[in-house]
Every structure is written in C-alpha cells, then in structure tokens.
Scaffold this motif. Structure first.
Motif, mmCIF file in Angstrom:
data_model
loop_
_atom_site.group_PDB
_atom_site.id
_atom_site.type_symbol
_atom_site.label_atom_id
_atom_site.label_comp_id
_atom_site.label_asym_id
_atom_site.label_seq_id
_atom_site.Cartn_x
_atom_site.Cartn_y
_atom_site.Cartn_z
ATOM 1 N N HIS A 122 0.822 -1.212 0.199
ATOM 2 C CA HIS A 122 0.173 0.129 -0.166
ATOM 3 C C HIS A 122 1.042 1.246 -0.148
ATOM 4 O O HIS A 122 0.703 2.448 -0.759
ATOM 5 N N LYS A 123 1.870 1.286 0.749
ATOM 6 C CA LYS A 123 2.854 2.482 1.004
ATOM 7 C C LYS A 123 3.576 2.721 -0.549
ATOM 8 O O LYS A 123 3.499 3.664 -1.009
ATOM 9 N N THR A 127 0.948 4.053 -2.815
ATOM 10 C CA THR A 127 0.634 5.693 -2.588
ATOM 11 C C THR A 127 1.568 6.347 -3.177
ATOM 12 O O THR A 127 1.660 7.407 -3.733
ATOM 13 N N TRP A 128 2.988 5.872 -2.976
ATOM 14 C CA TRP A 128 4.262 6.765 -3.470
ATOM 15 C C TRP A 128 4.021 6.617 -5.137
ATOM 16 O O TRP A 128 4.120 7.611 -5.690
ATOM 17 N N ARG A 141 1.480 6.627 -7.404
ATOM 18 C CA ARG A 141 0.598 7.554 -7.683
ATOM 19 C C ARG A 141 1.117 8.730 -7.299
ATOM 20 O O ARG A 141 0.620 9.556 -8.395
#
Length: 341
Positions: free
Chosen positions: A332-333, A336-337, A339
């Motif tokens: 998930h991290k 997020t990065w 995107r």
C-alpha cells in the motif's frame, strides 16, 4: 556525529539509508556514478527526497544537472561524490577529503537476467569495484564496513528457510556468483587487514523509490497503463519480500554492531521469514491498485530461483533485527508513492 560513506547512495535502498543516517544526526558521503541502467533523473529525485531539499530542479543535461545537484545538496551533513567504484583515483579523492568512520557498500550492477546477457560487466563492477572500495578503505584506514550481498547466492536450495550456514557455491546466475565473490573478498580483507565486516544478504526488497525494472514497480506500471503483466512460469515461484524500511532498520542495527565490536566477520540474512507466490503477488497488486490485470504467461527464465526464504534468527540474535511491515502494508505504501510520482 559519525561520517558514513554510502556507495550507491542515490539508488533505491541507498537513498533510504542516507535519509535515515541524516535523521540520526550523522554526516553522509554519498558515492554514485548515475549509470545509464535507468533515467538518472530518478536518482536525482531520490537524493532530493533523502536530503529533504525542497527545490524545483531545473533539468538541462546530465553533466550539468549532476554538477548543480552536487552544489545544491553540499553542506555540513551531506556530500555527493559522482564517481565510479572501479576507478581508484576517484575513490581516493573521495576518501582522502573525509574522515570516514564506516562504509556501507551498496553500489553494484543488479539483476539476475541482465547478468546472463553481460557477465563481464557484472564481474567488473561487482567484483573489481568491490575490491577497489576495499583497497580505498585499507589505504585510508577505514576498518568498518557493511556490504550488500543477495539471497540469490543460495541458488535453488531444497532446504528452507535459507540459513547462513547453508552451502552457497552452486550459483545459477553470474549476478549471484559476483555476490558470493564479494563475500569471499570481504573475508580476505578481514583476515589480512583487520577490516570488520558484515555481509548482508538482502531478500527481494520493495517499497517507495523502488527501481523501475523490479517486479512490483514494473507490474504496477503495466497495470496502470493497461498492459498485460508478464508472468514467468506457472506463478508458483515464491519470494521473501522485504520492505525497504525494515531493510534500513537491519542496516542500522548491523552498523551499530560492527562499530561496537572488534574482529567481526559475519554473513547475515535480512528478510522477513515469510514467502509470497508470484500469483499471490499479482493478486495483491490488483487489490492494492484497484484494477484487474491481464496476464501474459511465459516459460521460466534462466537464472531465476524457485524460491527465496530467509531464516532471520541470526540477525535477530546479533542486533535485534525484527521486521515490522507486513506485505499488504508495504505494498500500500508503494502504490501510494507510485501514484504521487
């Protein structure tokens, strides 16, 4: 405040390590040659992020951009040296102007499949380059270092999880063979020149700033662009995916250990002691990205191991290594990065 030299410090793992060392109040000498394996602008952004320098960088050409970058980040806590680890004169200039307490050697040609295509380059950079770093350390009195090895040295072991005591002289790729050679060179300089050494066998590192050629970044990019994901084999191969923040925790722990002890030569696994299949990885990426993937199935690739699986009990016993990031959280991290970049 200590001064640490990080080779490959503009790369994926290296930039995260530099960032952590700076936050801990140390001085960092980052050595990187910004080779053409991928766009040098990615490494510039890594450095800007790791140093916390908030600036709009104006790109021109590579030579000019690197000069401007060196000037922008130069300060009491950070120095960028654009140098090739194979060139003794370039390393001598870097080491001669600094009082370095320890070296964290991450610079290398990475990747199993490309090493099959160009084994001489991998030998030159990974083996000769490492030897040149060791010679610079010897000549300038630096007696502590960490060196990045790889889980690939284990080859296709039937016994799991992989232990540091396992036999590792049956490499199945030139890349793995060069990493094994670095471990042997490390022991040679420990024996002859009292250079305290920890060789860190990293297991499939992922997370923010991951190189674009690595599986998770490549798959997410393909999914984002609507391209089929290339899956080799039947999807059953397994990897011990390790989040970059946990890798950095391991390096900081290993650094404290090697600095706090004398006559040290250790080989240590840095992984998670958990494995995920290739097909599970694809499904996890689909879930994290919120999009279904098209799959393009191809045969297994030469040099690819069937699985990696780390026994991390030695790292835990020596310096308390205890990875905290589960795969879903780390993925998930990364998404997020991705995107945001």
């Amino acid at each position: 405040m200590s001064t640490y030299c990080v080779t490959g410090g503009a790369g994926f793992i290296g930039s995260h390590l530099c960032e952590r060392l700076l936050k801990l109040g140390h001085r960092v000498v980052c050595i990187d040659n910004f080779n053409g394996v991928y766009d040098y602008k990615i490494k510039i952004k890594n450095i800007l992020n790791s140093t916390g320098l908030e600036t709009t960088f104006q790109y021109s050409n590579k030579e000019t951009d690197l000069l401007h970058l060196q000037q922008a980040v130069e300060g009491d806590s950070y120095k960028l040296v654009v140098a090739d680890i194979r060139h003794a004169d370039e390393l001598a200039a870097a080491f001669g102007n600094e009082r370095i307490d320890a070296v964290i050697h991450l610079a290398a040609m990475a990747g199993v499949r490309p090493s099959i295509e160009d084994p001489l380059l991998y030998e030159d950079v990974n083996v000769r380059g490492t030897l040149t770093v060791l010679e610079a350390m010897r000549k300038h009195g630096v007696r502590k270092w960490l060196c990045a090895s790889s889980s690939s040295v284990y080859g296709n072991q039937a016994k799991v999880p992989f232990s540091e005591e396992d036999r590792v002289d049956r490499s199945i790729s030139p890349y793995a063979a060069t990493k094994k050679a670095c471990e042997v060179l490390g022991h040679t300089y420990y024996h002859l020149h009292d250079i305290d050494t920890i060789m860190l066998r990293f297991f499939t590192v992922y997370g923010e700033r991951q190189r674009p050629d690595l599986a998770i970044h490549k798959f997410v990019g393909m999914l984002d662009r609507g391209e089929p994901l290339t899956v080799y084999g039947d999807g059953s191969s397994r990897r011990d995916y390790t989040y970059v923040g946990d890798i950095v925790d391991g390096m900081i722990g290993a650094l404290a250990f090697v600095e706090g002890h004398e006559t040290v030569y250790e080989i240590v696994n840095i992984g998670t002691n958990r494995t995920i299949s290739l097909l599970e990885l694809v499904r996890s990426i689909e879930q994290a990205f919120g999009k279904e993937a098209l799959l393009r199935w191809l045969p297994n690739q030469p040099g690819d191991v069937e699985q990696t699986y780390a026994d991390i009990s030695k790292a835990n016993g020596l310096f308390g290594y205890d990875p905290q990031t589960d795969f879903a959280e780390g993925l998930h991290k990364f998404v997020t990065w991705y995107r945001g970049n």
